[in-house]
Design a protein around this motif. Sequence first.
Motif, PDB file in Angstrom:
ATOM      1  N   TYR A 120       0.833  -1.201   0.000  1.00  0.00           N
ATOM      2  CA  TYR A 120       0.000   0.000   0.000  1.00  0.00           C
ATOM      3  C   TYR A 120       0.870   1.255   0.000  1.00  0.00           C
ATOM      4  N   LEU A 121       0.216   2.397  -0.045  1.00  0.00           N
ATOM      5  CA  LEU A 121       0.927   3.667  -0.069  1.00  0.00           C
ATOM      6  C   LEU A 121       0.440   4.573   1.059  1.00  0.00           C
ATOM      7  N   TYR A 122       1.387   5.058   1.863  1.00  0.00           N
ATOM      8  CA  TYR A 122       1.092   6.158   2.797  1.00  0.00           C
ATOM      9  C   TYR A 122       1.658   7.397   2.116  1.00  0.00           C
ATOM     10  N   PRO A 123       0.794   8.251   1.535  1.00  0.00           N
ATOM     11  CA  PRO A 123       1.296   9.269   0.614  1.00  0.00           C
ATOM     12  C   PRO A 123       2.139  10.411   1.190  1.00  0.00           C
ATOM     13  N   PRO A 124       1.894  10.927   2.408  1.00  0.00           N
ATOM     14  CA  PRO A 124       2.685  12.094   2.820  1.00  0.00           C
ATOM     15  C   PRO A 124       4.189  11.805   2.748  1.00  0.00           C
ATOM     16  N   ASP A 125       4.904  12.677   2.093  1.00  0.00           N
ATOM     17  CA  ASP A 125       6.325  12.412   1.833  1.00  0.00           C
ATOM     18  C   ASP A 125       7.178  13.661   2.010  1.00  0.00           C
ATOM     19  N   PRO A 126       7.183  14.263   3.200  1.00  0.00           N
ATOM     20  CA  PRO A 126       8.088  15.393   3.383  1.00  0.00           C
ATOM     21  C   PRO A 126       9.516  14.972   3.028  1.00  0.00           C
ATOM     22  N   THR A 127      10.278  15.891   2.474  1.00  0.00           N
ATOM     23  CA  THR A 127      11.650  15.570   2.069  1.00  0.00           C
ATOM     24  C   THR A 127      12.439  15.003   3.238  1.00  0.00           C
ATOM     25  N   SER A 128      12.062  15.411   4.438  1.00  0.00           N
ATOM     26  CA  SER A 128      12.761  14.954   5.640  1.00  0.00           C
ATOM     27  C   SER A 128      12.205  13.636   6.175  1.00  0.00           C
ATOM     28  N   ASP A 129      11.466  12.874   5.375  1.00  0.00           N
ATOM     29  CA  ASP A 129      10.741  11.754   5.997  1.00  0.00           C
ATOM     30  C   ASP A 129      11.642  10.688   6.622  1.00  0.00           C
ATOM     31  N   SER A 130      12.914  10.620   6.228  1.00  0.00           N
ATOM     32  CA  SER A 130      13.795   9.656   6.893  1.00  0.00           C
ATOM     33  C   SER A 130      14.512  10.274   8.100  1.00  0.00           C
ATOM     34  N   TYR A 131      14.286  11.553   8.345  1.00  0.00           N
ATOM     35  CA  TYR A 131      14.850  12.162   9.562  1.00  0.00           C
ATOM     36  C   TYR A 131      13.841  13.076  10.243  1.00  0.00           C
ATOM     37  N   SER A 132      12.584  12.674  10.182  1.00  0.00           N
ATOM     38  CA  SER A 132      11.558  13.354  10.969  1.00  0.00           C
ATOM     39  C   SER A 132      10.585  12.284  11.471  1.00  0.00           C
ATOM     40  N   THR A 133       9.827  12.628  12.515  1.00  0.00           N
ATOM     41  CA  THR A 133       8.952  11.630  13.113  1.00  0.00           C
ATOM     42  C   THR A 133       7.503  11.848  12.685  1.00  0.00           C
ATOM     43  N   LEU A 134       6.710  10.802  12.833  1.00  0.00           N
ATOM     44  CA  LEU A 134       5.276  10.915  12.548  1.00  0.00           C
ATOM     45  C   LEU A 134       4.664  12.017  13.408  1.00  0.00           C
ATOM     46  N   GLY A 135       5.035  12.049  14.678  1.00  0.00           N
ATOM     47  CA  GLY A 135       4.489  13.067  15.585  1.00  0.00           C
ATOM     48  C   GLY A 135       4.825  14.476  15.119  1.00  0.00           C
ATOM     49  N   GLY A 136       6.073  14.663  14.679  1.00  0.00           N
ATOM     50  CA  GLY A 136       6.484  15.967  14.171  1.00  0.00           C
ATOM     51  C   GLY A 136       5.736  16.317  12.896  1.00  0.00           C
ATOM     52  N   ASN A 137       5.547  15.327  12.025  1.00  0.00           N
ATOM     53  CA  ASN A 137       4.791  15.548  10.781  1.00  0.00           C
ATOM     54  C   ASN A 137       3.368  15.990  11.088  1.00  0.00           C
ATOM     55  N   ILE A 138       2.779  15.386  12.113  1.00  0.00           N
ATOM     56  CA  ILE A 138       1.401  15.738  12.491  1.00  0.00           C
ATOM     57  C   ILE A 138       1.375  17.133  13.141  1.00  0.00           C
ATOM     58  N   ALA A 139       2.323  17.390  14.016  1.00  0.00           N
ATOM     59  CA  ALA A 139       2.346  18.676  14.721  1.00  0.00           C
ATOM     60  C   ALA A 139       2.487  19.845  13.747  1.00  0.00           C
ATOM     61  N   CYS A 140       3.209  19.619  12.650  1.00  0.00           N
ATOM     62  CA  CYS A 140       3.397  20.702  11.678  1.00  0.00           C
ATOM     63  C   CYS A 140       2.530  20.513  10.445  1.00  0.00           C
ATOM     64  N   ASN A 141       1.730  19.477  10.414  1.00  0.00           N
ATOM     65  CA  ASN A 141       0.913  19.138   9.247  1.00  0.00           C
ATOM     66  C   ASN A 141       1.766  19.157   7.990  1.00  0.00           C
ATOM     67  N   ALA A 142       2.773  18.294   8.006  1.00  0.00           N
ATOM     68  CA  ALA A 142       3.790  18.317   6.964  1.00  0.00           C
ATOM     69  C   ALA A 142       3.215  17.943   5.610  1.00  0.00           C
ATOM     70  N   GLY A 143       3.793  18.520   4.599  1.00  0.00           N
ATOM     71  CA  GLY A 143       3.402  18.207   3.223  1.00  0.00           C
ATOM     72  C   GLY A 143       4.448  17.341   2.569  1.00  0.00           C
ATOM     73  N   GLY A 144       4.770  17.678   1.346  1.00  0.00           N
ATOM     74  CA  GLY A 144       5.733  16.897   0.587  1.00  0.00           C
ATOM     75  C   GLY A 144       5.401  17.009  -0.876  1.00  0.00           C
ATOM     76  N   ALA A 145       6.226  16.351  -1.675  1.00  0.00           N
ATOM     77  CA  ALA A 145       6.076  16.499  -3.121  1.00  0.00           C
ATOM     78  C   ALA A 145       4.755  15.923  -3.628  1.00  0.00           C
ATOM     79  N   ARG A 146       4.364  14.780  -3.076  1.00  0.00           N
ATOM     80  CA  ARG A 146       3.181  14.082  -3.585  1.00  0.00           C
ATOM     81  C   ARG A 146       1.861  14.768  -3.206  1.00  0.00           C
ATOM     82  N   CYS A 147       1.959  15.806  -2.344  1.00  0.00           N
ATOM     83  CA  CYS A 147       0.749  16.514  -1.911  1.00  0.00           C
ATOM     84  C   CYS A 147      -0.059  17.032  -3.076  1.00  0.00           C
ATOM     85  N   LEU A 148       0.631  17.351  -4.148  1.00  0.00           N
ATOM     86  CA  LEU A 148      -0.046  17.919  -5.315  1.00  0.00           C
ATOM     87  C   LEU A 148      -1.238  17.051  -5.679  1.00  0.00           C
ATOM     88  N   LYS A 149      -1.049  15.747  -5.660  1.00  0.00           N
ATOM     89  CA  LYS A 149      -2.140  14.851  -6.031  1.00  0.00           C
ATOM     90  C   LYS A 149      -2.836  14.254  -4.818  1.00  0.00           C
TER      91      LYS A 149
END
Lengths: 399, 458
Positions: B126-155
């Motif tokens: 399956y695919l978990y789409p959110p893909d901030p550029t920092s996804d290998s050095y950021s946490t899920l909690g941090g992504n949620i706290a900042c409502n992180a985006g990423g390249a794939r957000c466009l779609k």
Amino acid sequence: MSSNSVKTSDRTVSQVAEELYLKCIRCGKCLSVCPVYRETRIETMSPRGKVALYRAIGEADLEISEIYANKFYTCLMCEACREVCPSGVELDVILSRSRADLAHSGLLPLLLQQLSTVIVNAGNISDEDNVQRLGWTENMASRPVGLDYSGQVEMTYFVGCVSSLFPASYRIPQSLVGILEKAGVNYALLGGEERCCGYPLLLNGESERALEMARHNVEAVRATGAPQVVMSCPSCYHMWTHTYPEMLGDDALAGIDILHETEMLAELARAGRLRFKPWPATVTYHDSCDLGRKSGIFEAPREVLRAIPELELVEMADHHGHSLCCGGGGNLETYNRELAQALPARRLRQAQDAGASTIVVSCQQCKRTLAGAARREKMRIRVTDLAEVVAEQLEEPHA
Amino acid sequence: MLDPKIVAELESVVGEQFVLTTPEDLIAYSYDATFTSAKPDLIVLPANTQQVSEVLKVANREIIPVVTRGMGSGLAAGSIPFGGGIVLALTRMDRLLEIDRDNMMATAEAGIIASELADAVAREGYLYPPDPTSDSYSTLGGNIACNAGGARCLKYGITGHYVMALEVVLADGRIMRLGGKATKNVTGYDLVHLIVGSEGTLAVVTEATVRFIAAPETERMAQAFFPKLVDAGRAINAVLASGANPSMIEIMDETAIRSVEEFLHMGLPLDIEAILLIQTDGDEADATRGIEIAAEICRQNGATEVQVAATPQERKDMWLARGSISGSLGRIRPNKLGEDVTVPHSAIPEMIARIKDISAKHDLPIVIFGHAGDGNLHPNILFDKRDPEESHRVEAAVGDLFRASVEMGGSLSGEHGVGVLKKPYLELALGPIAVEMQKRIKQAWDPNNILNPGKIFD
């Protein structure tokens, strides 16, 4: 104290170079590849954290201390951080300079001081009488020809401490001399005249002590008269090819061609001097830090494996320059055994995820570390050195 | 310095070795990925939600600031402890708790590395789409706290679009569960999405359930070289309007190209003003048709060369350049201020032009790269913070950037959050009433103002 040193309390720090730390924009990418950080998840143990500490020394916000030493010796010196750093921070320089500063300030941790004393006194890492270096030859079917060399020899085999002195690694040099003899190479062994290459001393930050080792070993190799020296240990290889010329000057090694076992095996295979039996297995290759990332040798071992009929070579998630350290680097095993032992399981899982039943290494330290973890974790995967693979798969020479 | 009795109390909660107090630790937890820093009084590394709750009870009783932190890759100084106090680092809480294939949802602790969650989902197909550029050095909690985006957000949209349920700890230590696995839920206020993007100011997220989707069968990627930056801007709009349905459109301007080429030596051309990186996905036919349409549009809009990746490895290599830009900028100047203004699609070409004007006006290098397709441009101002005069110019340039974005109907922040760096401009973007209402929410959730105080607004 040299003129380009600064004093913080009673301790000496070599001039902290601003250009080294200012490049770090703290993006955090190094955290994703640092084996120590991935295990501890503590920022102070991370490469970015170490750069921040180094910077704090430079900005007089911190003084070096036992705690500072703990952070810098809790590191594999695997340089995965340097490899991945988009900003080009020379972490290798920061990490090794900091260790040198610590060692010169009397802050080398006790366990590492003991290691250093053993190497200087015994000439090897395990405090054996150095003549015991030939222990690996004792249970062989026939005495290695290289012990009784005479006249013009093609090659000196520099065995390295781990292969010489750890029984679990004996099969590596046994295999390699077997290959040399089958291929008809006229080679020499140094026996008790071989000493530790000095790498663990350099890792401690004690380059002066490493220099003594370098001088002795170069002389011993010169004495055989062989134009080539081959090593099965990537750390020895890296010392000989990178650090010895820096320490002794390029001329000191003039006329000696330095090879790693993987390069030699690839050359022999290319020249048609090795013929392999088929091995129908899915195999992955583990790039050691010292041979791969630090010395740039990636293809030679893969070339040998691809020459074995029916072998399928697969890559792990982290490979080539981004290879994941086995946990055996940086003297961490001596300094913090518990942490070092927690690291290799991740690598073995990567091999399993890649579908491999065997992980081939070309480093006896990687073999020890990974094989030890496979036993402890009860993971069904075989760990073996390229020399062992070649020896096993070799067909008898055709008449 | 905190009272030794309080330190001892915290040690009894999480264990002595997980309360960090040495000068080295305070330095290591003083920064994020911005140029700012401030030391906490101590760092606490809890192992579970119960421990988080106990720590907050102590902090709330003693009125000690608590700054929650993941891996410190934030770009808005949102996790820097400017007022000292406790840094609550959740990195040890990194367990993947469940992959629920029936409901297509995964549950994990907040400290899990975002890419490890995505990889675990991918292993199930399956695919978990959110893909901030920092996804290998950021946490899920941090992504949620900042409502992180990423390249794939466009779609595919941003992190918040995938968050279904949260476990949070309130300022007073009470543990609360929000949301659930039901896909439609309008029972009461949507507190899940109040917490998403709240930057640690309302509650501490300790666990999250996110949904995942069917993975597209395949992907296609192309890169187009534009001698003129404005042409690239126009091409973005044309591709968006074309029906190519790209999953990402990323831009790199000439400074970004040069900086990343110096790092990777990929052979990128250095005599052009922009590269567009376009990805499509779907089934074989859709993805291929989409990339062909996009490539043709780029050519019609001034691209001199369009390369379509033939293999997954070539796609990875193309993406590597884009993914390395931010970090590589340290090669040019020691500091960067990475903004993430986002404008409506129609305003992309004009915003690009305005950024270049602002760069010239303040005599500062401003690099443009990022998720151009969704209007989320990343103008990065490069400077040396040791030069006070230059730092003043940076402040002035930032003001101009934000005003330009707001004038065009855009936002201050597309995905990094407000933190402290954008705080002065909040009212410009939202107006006084909206800011006042947000402050009232904060007051209701955290009456003692202990949770990440001074962030978003004072």
